[in-house]
Scaffold this active site. Structure first.
Site, PDB file in Angstrom:
ATOM      1  N   ASN A 161       0.802  -1.220   0.000  1.00 52.59           N
ATOM      2  CA  ASN A 161       0.000   0.000   0.000  1.00 52.59           C
ATOM      3  C   ASN A 161       0.838   1.274   0.000  1.00 52.59           C
ATOM      4  O   ASN A 161       0.345   2.338  -0.332  1.00 52.59           O
ATOM      5  CB  ASN A 161      -0.954   0.008   1.194  1.00 52.59           C
ATOM      6  N   HIS A 206     -13.901   0.430   0.088  1.00 46.86           N
ATOM      7  CA  HIS A 206     -13.561   1.844  -0.133  1.00 46.86           C
ATOM      8  C   HIS A 206     -12.249   2.041  -0.888  1.00 46.86           C
ATOM      9  O   HIS A 206     -11.877   3.170  -1.215  1.00 46.86           O
ATOM     10  CB  HIS A 206     -13.567   2.626   1.181  1.00 46.86           C
ATOM     11  N   CYS A 223       1.305   6.226   9.610  1.00 43.07           N
ATOM     12  CA  CYS A 223       1.614   6.760  10.939  1.00 43.07           C
ATOM     13  C   CYS A 223       1.066   8.175  11.032  1.00 43.07           C
ATOM     14  O   CYS A 223       1.167   8.978  10.117  1.00 43.07           O
ATOM     15  CB  CYS A 223       3.098   6.717  11.236  1.00 43.07           C
TER      16      CYS A 223
END
Ligand code: PLP
Length: 392
Positions: free
Chosen positions: A152, A202, A326
């Protein structure tokens, strides 16, 4: 440009018009609980069945191998915990990679605290696991191998077919977090020997809070959510009918346009990558040049802070990400960038741009021009860059 340029499609995507219109009746008209007996429930039940067929068709699965969940994180948690608990008689060893999403990594860490053993495979400089290392890591007590389809952050595609062959030969279950890949590249659970696969609505222009876990027929899988007997007794909770319908519609639309969309996105992606690397010095592309998601470009700009870059891009209406989930303010650089061997200073200057089918070349031109100015401005203020320039 006065409109916003959205290049954070790996974080979430815009719900397609056709998806929304197919979902809407299930809020106020067909609102029955699909588990009920009366005729009114039948329509909702039928819609869930169609969605299940559509979700399965996209990966060559059978409808009864699809379980609806509340998203990618739940599916990842469930795949790993559900198999480890169900196959406790075989062992307690899991193999995964160092660049997985936190939904996988944190589940593995949790299970380590419960007495499981986890091997975290290294990746090479482009983010790929080594098949030899995988073969060596498999033990008699290995229950599950969990390796993501596509990363990702940096977009790297893992050698899924080969991983499937190895796990299949060695009698080990294979789970893949396909949240970034489902609907974005061709996937076939039979050809790739995938036993479990996670996806999330999504990330493919469907609704948030709706995901699937594909689980091969006849596998054992302990429930994660206990309660009612929904989803063939394996996942409790009243079905999220509008979300499920939206997921199914998004999967169907995505299947129809997959090849054309991939080709167009890859062309724009390559245009963006070529311009950035040619026009901004001391920049590197992370992940492979070709074996990457068709909509992902990920860079590191030396001598600058990714966070300042994002703020200045935002001031110009550009939505981008550093690539790591993060929260802002965290000083730890991304675990993915460290795993591909980048030094901390370089990893800090990262930028992920992820395209959609709505992205245009004009938007990318504006982004490149903005980046050139912003990177220069940040470097002019950077003591690191000053030292570097003096030493040249
Ligand atoms: C977004 C994402 C998830 C989490 O999915 P949610 O539906 O947001 O819970 C898991 N894995 C990967 C690779 C992702 O990109």
């Amino acid at each position: 440009m006065d409109h916003k340029i959205y290049l954070d499609n790996a974080a979430t995507t815009r719900v397609r018009e056709e998806v929304l219109s197919e979902m809407l009746p299930f809020f106020r008209e067909v609102y029955a609980n699909p588990s009920a007996i009366y005729g009114f429930a039948g329509e909702a039940k039928k819609a869930v069945g169609i969605a299940r067929e559509r979700a399965a068709a996209l990966i060559g699965a059978k409808p009864n191998e699809i379980y609806f969940t509340a998203g990618g994180s739940e599916s990842d948690n469930w795949a790993i915990r559900g198999t480890i608990e169900a196959y406790a008689d075989k062992g307690k060893h899991i193999i995964t990679s160092k660049i997985e999403h936190h939904a996988v990594l944190h589940t593995c860490e949790y299970l380590e605290r419960q007495g499981c053993e986890v091997t975290y495979l290294d990746v090479d400089g482009e983010g790929r696991i080594s098949l030899e290392a995988l073969e060596k890591a498999i033990r008699p007590d290995t229950v599950l191998v969990s390796v993501m389809t596509a990363n990702n952050e940096i977009g790297t595609l893992e050698p899924l077919g080969r991983i499937g062959e190895i796990t299949h030969e060695r009698g080990v279950l294979f789970h893949t977090d396909a949240v970034q890949a489902y609907g974005h590249m061709p996937l076939d659970v039979e050809k790739m020997h995938i036993d479990l696969l996670s996806a999330s609505g999504h990330k493919l222009n469907g609704p948030k809070g709706a995901g699937i876990l594909y689980c091969r027929e006849n596998l054992r899988l302990r429930p994660l959510i206990h309660g009612g007997a929904q989803e063939r007794g394996r996942r409790a909770g009243t079905l999220n009918v509008p979300g499920i319908v939206g997921f199914g519609k998004a999967a169907a639309l995505t299947g129809e346009t997959l090849e054309e969309r991939m080709r167009r996105e890859a062309e724009l992606r390559d245009y963006l990558i070529d311009r950035v690397l040619a026009e901004i010095p001391y920049t590197r592309l992370n992940g492979p040049r070709q074996e990457r998601l068709s909509n992902n470009a990920h860079f590191c700009f030396r001598f600058i802070e990714g966070e300042s870059l994002l703020i200045l891009l935002d001031q110009r209406g550009i939505c981008a990400s550093s690539g790591s989930a993060c929260t802002s303010g965290a000083l730890d650089p991304s675990h993915v960038l460290l795993a591909i061997g980048l030094p901390h200073e370089t990893a800090h200057g990262s930028l992920r741009l992820t395209l959609s089918e709505e992205t245009t070349r004009e938007e990318l031109d504006y982004v490149v021009e903005s980046l050139k100015e912003i990177v220069k401005r940040l470097r002019d203020m950077s003591p690191l860059y000053e030292d570097f320039a003096r030493s040249q």
